[in-house]
Design an enzyme around this catalytic site. Structure first.
Site, PDB file in Angstrom:
ATOM      1  N   HIS A  95       0.853  -1.198   0.000  1.00 23.00           N
ATOM      2  CA  HIS A  95       0.000   0.000   0.000  1.00 23.00           C
ATOM      3  C   HIS A  95       0.888   1.247   0.000  1.00 23.00           C
ATOM      4  CE1 HIS A  95      -2.761   3.088   1.327  1.00 23.00           C
ATOM      5  NE2 HIS A  95      -3.712   2.320   0.824  1.00 23.00           N
ATOM      6  N   GLU A 167      -3.660   2.273  -7.435  1.00 20.81           N
ATOM      7  CA  GLU A 167      -4.014   3.329  -6.489  1.00 20.81           C
ATOM      8  C   GLU A 167      -3.122   4.539  -6.730  1.00 20.81           C
ATOM      9  OE1 GLU A 167      -6.349   1.814  -2.940  1.00 20.81           O
ATOM     10  OE2 GLU A 167      -4.261   1.827  -2.340  1.00 20.81           O
TER      11      GLU A 167
HETATM   12  P1  PGA Z   1      -9.314   6.176   0.167  1.00 22.63           P
HETATM   13  O1  PGA Z   1      -8.145   5.139   0.403  1.00 22.63           O
HETATM   14  O2  PGA Z   1     -10.506   5.400  -0.352  1.00 22.63           O
HETATM   15  O3  PGA Z   1      -9.579   6.771   1.527  1.00 22.63           O
HETATM   16  O4  PGA Z   1      -8.833   7.182  -0.817  1.00 22.63           O
HETATM   17  C1  PGA Z   1      -7.913   4.076  -0.495  1.00 22.63           C
HETATM   18  C2  PGA Z   1      -6.762   3.256  -0.028  1.00 22.63           C
HETATM   19  O5  PGA Z   1      -5.849   3.824   0.599  1.00 22.63           O
HETATM   20  O6  PGA Z   1      -6.707   2.033  -0.240  1.00 22.63           O
END
Ligand code: PGA
Length: 249
Positions: A95, A167
């Protein structure tokens, strides 16, 4: 047709009591839902409570990180085998918060992916560019590098349980989401890298989730893209009503 997967990343929120109350509220909201898969990823101390509260449902549980080691003198670490032993089916790896705040490297991600696969966990591997990289036109290069290293020494059928999450770092927790077109383009790059490393069949079946400010209002437009196979949801997964609305987009 790849089945959609919606994953809640609770990050460092919720106590076991709060997790239990959440699931009591959430389960009735998604009782009839069978169009996609759902996985909740709580912090380590909440996992046993979450697994217990989900019993009898089709919803899975996952960790938010793991060690690449099996066991040993590694203070603060949790192994793949331990996650399996408490009932996890999935684990988030790489992540951006771990990469940016805790020094996670591409090489470390690769070692963790191999440890997860060896233990029978489905890794959810996060990749994505920071804003400066996007603005400098480097998004594709960054994704190729992160994927290329993450997929090292993971071949053929062994890679089948792998799940990816695109992401973009600038979209996480900021309220700004990538447009469905931006996400679809990035997903195409990730799928091409997977094909190179793991073969065409694995790549075609690979689920690539989008994460970064997914909320009830934008879930449908993102999920409607055939390249987007689900969502990794942070902030909006902390409330059962809002997460249920995303699941049922
Ligand atoms: P968020 O986070 O939906 O709060 O933008 C997504 C993530 O960090 O996996």
């Amino acid at each position: 047709m790849r089945k959609k997967l919606i994953v809640a990343n609770w990050k460092m929120y919720k106590t076991p009591d709060e997790a239990r109350a959440y699931i009591a509220a959430f389960l009735p909201l998604v009782k009839e839902h069978n169009r996609g898969d759902i996985v909740l990823c709580p912090n380590f101390v909440c996992i046993p409570t979450v697994v217990d509260a989900l019993r009898g449902s089709a919803i899975g549980a996952g960790g938010q990180d793991l060690s690449w080691e099996k066991e040993g003198p590694y203070t603060g670490e949790v192994s793949a085998h331990m996650l399996r032993a408490v009932g996890c089916s999935h684990v988030i790896i790489g992540h951006s918060e771990r990469r940016q705040l805790f020094g996670e490297t591409d090489d470390g991600v690769n070692r963790k992916v191999k440890a997860a696969l060896a233990a029978g966990l489905q890794p959810i591997v996060c990749v994505g560019e920071v804003l400066a990289e996007r603005e400098a036109g480097l998004t594709e290069d960054v994704l190729r590098r992160q994927c290329g290293i993450a997929f090292r020494e993971i071949g053929g059928d062994d890679a089948a349980p792998l799940i990816m999450a695109y992401e973009p770092v600038w979209a996480i927790g900021t309220g700004k989401n990538a447009t469905p077109e931006m996400a679809a383009e990035a997903h195409g790059v990730i799928r091409a890298e997977a094909a190179k490393a793991c073969g065409e069949e694995v790549a075609q079946n690979l689920r690539i989730l989008y994460g970064g400010s997914v909320k009830p209002e934008n879930a449908a437009s993102l999920m409607d893209q055939s390249e987007i196979d689900g969502a990794l949801v942070g902030g909006a997964s902390l409330d059962p009503q809002s997460f249920a609305a995303i699941v049922k987009y």
